[in-house]
Write an enzyme that holds these catalytic residues in place. Structure first.
Site, PDB file in Angstrom:
ATOM      1  N   PRO A   2      54.323  48.859  36.915  1.00  0.00           N
ATOM      2  CA  PRO A   2      55.230  49.930  36.506  1.00  0.00           C
ATOM      3  C   PRO A   2      54.524  51.287  36.577  1.00  0.00           C
ATOM      4  O   PRO A   2      53.405  51.444  36.105  1.00  0.00           O
ATOM      5  CB  PRO A   2      55.580  49.554  35.061  1.00  0.00           C
ATOM      6  CG  PRO A   2      55.373  48.085  34.989  1.00  0.00           C
ATOM      7  CD  PRO A   2      54.215  47.805  35.901  1.00  0.00           C
ATOM      8  N   GLU A   3      55.199  52.269  37.183  1.00  0.00           N
ATOM      9  CA  GLU A   3      54.641  53.606  37.261  1.00  0.00           C
ATOM     10  C   GLU A   3      55.335  54.497  36.234  1.00  0.00           C
ATOM     11  O   GLU A   3      56.191  54.042  35.473  1.00  0.00           O
ATOM     12  CB  GLU A   3      54.777  54.137  38.689  1.00  0.00           C
ATOM     13  CG  GLU A   3      53.993  53.282  39.682  1.00  0.00           C
ATOM     14  CD  GLU A   3      53.389  54.097  40.815  1.00  0.00           C
ATOM     15  OE1 GLU A   3      52.935  55.224  40.573  1.00  0.00           O
ATOM     16  OE2 GLU A   3      53.369  53.576  41.941  1.00  0.00           O
ATOM     17  N   HIS A  91      55.048  33.400  28.122  1.00  0.00           N
ATOM     18  CA  HIS A  91      54.515  34.756  28.249  1.00  0.00           C
ATOM     19  C   HIS A  91      55.171  35.761  27.308  1.00  0.00           C
ATOM     20  O   HIS A  91      54.935  36.967  27.454  1.00  0.00           O
ATOM     21  CB  HIS A  91      54.604  35.262  29.694  1.00  0.00           C
ATOM     22  CG  HIS A  91      54.163  34.256  30.721  1.00  0.00           C
ATOM     23  ND1 HIS A  91      52.900  33.713  30.711  1.00  0.00           N
ATOM     24  CD2 HIS A  91      54.830  33.689  31.753  1.00  0.00           C
ATOM     25  CE1 HIS A  91      52.789  32.856  31.720  1.00  0.00           C
ATOM     26  NE2 HIS A  91      53.943  32.806  32.350  1.00  0.00           N
ATOM     27  N   ARG A 110      50.955  38.286  33.406  1.00  0.00           N
ATOM     28  CA  ARG A 110      49.599  38.378  33.943  1.00  0.00           C
ATOM     29  C   ARG A 110      48.586  38.875  32.906  1.00  0.00           C
ATOM     30  O   ARG A 110      47.394  38.886  33.163  1.00  0.00           O
ATOM     31  CB  ARG A 110      49.589  39.290  35.174  1.00  0.00           C
ATOM     32  CG  ARG A 110      50.482  38.756  36.287  1.00  0.00           C
ATOM     33  CD  ARG A 110      50.391  39.562  37.557  1.00  0.00           C
ATOM     34  NE  ARG A 110      49.094  39.398  38.207  1.00  0.00           N
ATOM     35  CZ  ARG A 110      48.763  39.958  39.365  1.00  0.00           C
ATOM     36  NH1 ARG A 110      49.640  40.740  39.987  1.00  0.00           N
ATOM     37  NH2 ARG A 110      47.573  39.768  39.899  1.00  0.00           N
ATOM     38  N   ARG A 151      35.731  69.471  46.409  1.00  0.00           N
ATOM     39  CA  ARG A 151      35.913  68.013  46.427  1.00  0.00           C
ATOM     40  C   ARG A 151      36.140  67.527  47.850  1.00  0.00           C
ATOM     41  O   ARG A 151      36.977  68.055  48.575  1.00  0.00           O
ATOM     42  CB  ARG A 151      37.080  67.609  45.542  1.00  0.00           C
ATOM     43  CG  ARG A 151      36.874  67.964  44.073  1.00  0.00           C
ATOM     44  CD  ARG A 151      37.673  67.038  43.215  1.00  0.00           C
ATOM     45  NE  ARG A 151      37.471  67.335  41.806  1.00  0.00           N
ATOM     46  CZ  ARG A 151      37.597  66.447  40.845  1.00  0.00           C
ATOM     47  NH1 ARG A 151      37.888  65.192  41.148  1.00  0.00           N
ATOM     48  NH2 ARG A 151      37.417  66.773  39.583  1.00  0.00           N
TER      49      ARG A 151
END
Length: 270
Positions: A2-3, A91, A110, A151
């Site tokens: 999930p973002e 789970h 997971r 950078r």
């Protein structure tokens, strides 16, 4: 994984059912997820009223007078508010029973998620060094430009650095760079102020759109079956390696950048 928009969708979906509710009890079906579950979750959280539910980067915080439960969904986690008679599935690791009679249930196949504790008035170590939120005013092209000077890392790696800006994961970094016309493999320090202004604007636009779309498809945060109602992603670059560029038709390139699969158009992105 999930973002940020998916986590924000989770926050918005849970808020009407959790905000202002007292947590009567907590059931832990295992002692750990990615890390040991904080002892305060079972010893301090019961009896506390949820004063706010916030998002910081990809973390969710349930704020109470005593402190905050700090949650991360990891790669496969979900939070839903269910009736107490909904059978526990494999789970389903944590239940928080609310004074409404419903249960806030944390499922994580997971076990890369976490459930930690942030004492009132403190900032958890996981949150201390985070950069600004991408939708906040302090995040703009100037912020990216000045942070990038000197950078040599690829700009996609730079944009995904949580110390620079939080919550811009692999999917949204790829999409923002495509929309801004910037190659993900270009050195971060070699991009102009003007191009960073466009990149910051595209990050904001794409994330805001994704959050809006997620918000219009909320449906399953109080359902015992199905995944939370995240929006169906409409992608121009991510996961489309080898396919035609939607803008010019050139075959999209794919490579590993910072150990992450990266797709871009060699013609549109410079």
């Amino acid at each position: 994984m999930p973002e940020l928009p998916e986590v924000e969708t989770t926050r918005a979906g849970l808020a009407p059912h959790v905000l202002g509710r007292t947590i009567r009890s907590v059931v832990l079906r295992r002692p750990d997820l990615r890390w040991p579950i904080a002892g305060e979750v079972s010893s301090v959280l019961p009896g506390q009223r949820v004063e706010a539910i916030r998002r910081r980067a990809k973390y969710l915080l349930l704020d109470t007078d005593a402190g905050s439960a700090l949650l991360h969904l990891g790669m496969s986690g979900s939070l839903r508010v269910l009736d107490p008679d909904v059978p526990v599935r494999a789970h389903d690791h944590v239940d928080m029973t609310l004074d409404s009679g419903q249960v806030l249930r944390f499922n994580d196949p997971r076990r890369f998620g976490c459930l930690l504790w942030q004492p009132r008035g403190e900032t958890h170590a996981l949150l201390r060094d985070l950069g600004p939120e991408p939708l906040d005013d302090v995040f703009d092209g100037d912020h990216l430009f000045f942070a990038s000077r000197g950078r040599r890392a690829p700009v996609k790696t730079f944009l995904m650095d949580q110390r620079i800006v939080v919550g811009v994961g692999n999917i949204y970094a790829a999409e923002a760079l495509f929309a801004a016309g910037i190659s993900p493999v270009r050195d971060a320090g070699r991009i102009s102020r003007e191009r960073y202004a466009r990149l910051a604007a595209e990050v904001k636009r794409i994330l805001a759109y994704a959050i809006h779309r997620g918000g219009t498809t909320l449906r399953d945060f109080i359902s015992p079956d199905g995944a939370p109602g995240y929006f169906e992603q409409e992608l121009s670059a991510y996961g489309r390696g080898g396919l035609p560029c939607p803008a010019c038709g050139t075959s999209l390139r794919q490579a590993l950048v910072g150990q992450r699969a990266t797709v871009w158009c060699p013609r549109c992105q410079r």
